[in-house]
Design a protein around this motif. Structure first.
Motif, PDB file in Angstrom:
ATOM      1  N   HIS A   5       0.901  -1.222   0.183  1.00  0.00           N
ATOM      2  CA  HIS A   5      -0.030  -0.072  -0.046  1.00  0.00           C
ATOM      3  C   HIS A   5       0.908   1.284  -0.153  1.00  0.00           C
ATOM      4  O   HIS A   5       1.291   1.710   1.066  1.00  0.00           O
ATOM      5  CB  HIS A   5      -0.867  -0.159   1.345  1.00  0.00           C
ATOM      6  CG  HIS A   5      -1.697  -1.195   1.362  1.00  0.00           C
ATOM      7  ND1 HIS A   5      -2.950  -1.412   0.725  1.00  0.00           N
ATOM      8  CD2 HIS A   5      -1.503  -2.300   1.932  1.00  0.00           C
ATOM      9  CE1 HIS A   5      -3.202  -2.464   0.895  1.00  0.00           C
ATOM     10  NE2 HIS A   5      -2.463  -3.385   1.755  1.00  0.00           N
ATOM     11  N   THR A   8      -0.273   4.381   2.507  1.00  0.00           N
ATOM     12  CA  THR A   8      -0.995   4.055   4.088  1.00  0.00           C
ATOM     13  C   THR A   8      -0.286   2.813   4.618  1.00  0.00           C
ATOM     14  O   THR A   8       0.148   1.913   4.117  1.00  0.00           O
ATOM     15  CB  THR A   8      -2.485   3.823   4.023  1.00  0.00           C
ATOM     16  OG1 THR A   8      -2.868   3.919   5.116  1.00  0.00           O
ATOM     17  CG2 THR A   8      -2.755   2.662   3.123  1.00  0.00           C
ATOM     18  N   ASP A   9      -0.191   3.035   6.100  1.00  0.00           N
ATOM     19  CA  ASP A   9       0.306   1.823   6.867  1.00  0.00           C
ATOM     20  C   ASP A   9      -0.839   0.980   7.049  1.00  0.00           C
ATOM     21  O   ASP A   9      -2.099   1.144   6.676  1.00  0.00           O
ATOM     22  CB  ASP A   9       0.657   2.263   8.420  1.00  0.00           C
ATOM     23  CG  ASP A   9       1.852   3.298   8.286  1.00  0.00           C
ATOM     24  OD1 ASP A   9       2.591   3.225   7.345  1.00  0.00           O
ATOM     25  OD2 ASP A   9       1.901   4.141   9.463  1.00  0.00           O
ATOM     26  N   GLU A  10      -0.715  -0.419   7.284  1.00  0.00           N
ATOM     27  CA  GLU A  10      -1.879  -1.432   7.434  1.00  0.00           C
ATOM     28  C   GLU A  10      -1.714  -1.988   8.955  1.00  0.00           C
ATOM     29  O   GLU A  10      -0.705  -2.600   9.028  1.00  0.00           O
ATOM     30  CB  GLU A  10      -1.784  -2.490   6.427  1.00  0.00           C
ATOM     31  CG  GLU A  10      -3.067  -3.288   6.632  1.00  0.00           C
ATOM     32  CD  GLU A  10      -3.208  -4.081   5.263  1.00  0.00           C
ATOM     33  OE1 GLU A  10      -4.416  -4.502   4.708  1.00  0.00           O
ATOM     34  OE2 GLU A  10      -2.034  -4.483   4.613  1.00  0.00           O
ATOM     35  N   LYS A  40       3.727   1.680   5.007  1.00  0.00           N
ATOM     36  CA  LYS A  40       3.297   2.096   3.910  1.00  0.00           C
ATOM     37  C   LYS A  40       4.489   1.913   3.002  1.00  0.00           C
ATOM     38  O   LYS A  40       5.591   1.872   3.279  1.00  0.00           O
ATOM     39  CB  LYS A  40       2.999   3.618   3.540  1.00  0.00           C
ATOM     40  CG  LYS A  40       4.056   4.568   3.840  1.00  0.00           C
ATOM     41  CD  LYS A  40       3.228   6.097   3.769  1.00  0.00           C
ATOM     42  CE  LYS A  40       4.562   6.961   4.041  1.00  0.00           C
ATOM     43  NZ  LYS A  40       3.961   8.295   3.643  1.00  0.00           N
ATOM     44  N   GLU A  58      -7.131   0.521   8.579  1.00  0.00           N
ATOM     45  CA  GLU A  58      -6.518   1.280   7.445  1.00  0.00           C
ATOM     46  C   GLU A  58      -7.692   2.339   7.084  1.00  0.00           C
ATOM     47  O   GLU A  58      -8.563   2.438   7.233  1.00  0.00           O
ATOM     48  CB  GLU A  58      -6.392   0.208   6.163  1.00  0.00           C
ATOM     49  CG  GLU A  58      -7.279  -0.498   5.741  1.00  0.00           C
ATOM     50  CD  GLU A  58      -6.992  -1.721   4.970  1.00  0.00           C
ATOM     51  OE1 GLU A  58      -7.835  -2.341   4.583  1.00  0.00           O
ATOM     52  OE2 GLU A  58      -5.680  -2.204   4.861  1.00  0.00           O
ATOM     53  N   THR A  62      -9.057   1.974   1.166  1.00  0.00           N
ATOM     54  CA  THR A  62      -7.850   1.368   1.051  1.00  0.00           C
ATOM     55  C   THR A  62      -8.453  -0.047   0.310  1.00  0.00           C
ATOM     56  O   THR A  62      -9.159  -0.880   0.809  1.00  0.00           O
ATOM     57  CB  THR A  62      -7.232   1.074   2.159  1.00  0.00           C
ATOM     58  OG1 THR A  62      -6.748   2.042   3.021  1.00  0.00           O
ATOM     59  CG2 THR A  62      -5.777   0.174   2.030  1.00  0.00           C
ATOM     60  N   ASP A  64      -7.961  -3.847  -0.625  1.00  0.00           N
ATOM     61  CA  ASP A  64      -7.336  -5.068   0.475  1.00  0.00           C
ATOM     62  C   ASP A  64      -6.093  -5.493  -0.236  1.00  0.00           C
ATOM     63  O   ASP A  64      -5.264  -6.050   0.320  1.00  0.00           O
ATOM     64  CB  ASP A  64      -8.483  -5.870   0.828  1.00  0.00           C
ATOM     65  CG  ASP A  64      -9.134  -6.764  -0.701  1.00  0.00           C
ATOM     66  OD1 ASP A  64      -8.761  -6.045  -1.532  1.00  0.00           O
ATOM     67  OD2 ASP A  64      -9.498  -7.802  -0.523  1.00  0.00           O
TER      68      ASP A  64
END
Length: 80
Positions: A5, A8-10, A40, A58, A62, A64
């Motif tokens: 991603h 963004t962090d997850e 990210k 998230e 976002t 998946d």
């Protein structure tokens, strides 16, 4: 499937079962109450041998499967 991603962090939190987050340089094994953040842009591949109940945090919108763009991608749905 392997994906990332870019923007963004997850965050993964396991509630039940065991989840392995494969990274290119190591595997992170999560068990109930464990939390792990994939930063990210880091390529990763979540994997489970059995049933897993997990919470993913998230930003809204976002995808998946991140940048993988494959048939397994789940269409986003609003919860009411």
């Amino acid at each position: 499937m392997w994906h990332s991603h870019p923007d963004t962090d997850e965050l993964f939190m396991v509630v039940r079962g065991e989840l392995t987050i494969q990274l290119r340089d190591r595997d992170v094994i999560l068990r109930p109450n464990d939390v792990f953040v994939v930063p990210k842009g880091v390529e990763h591949c979540p994997r489970a041998e059995g049933d897993v109940h997990a919470i993913l945090v998230e930003p809204k919108g976002t995808i998946d499967t991140g940048d993988a763009g494959v048939e397994m991608t789940v269409q986003l749905q609003e919860l009411s």
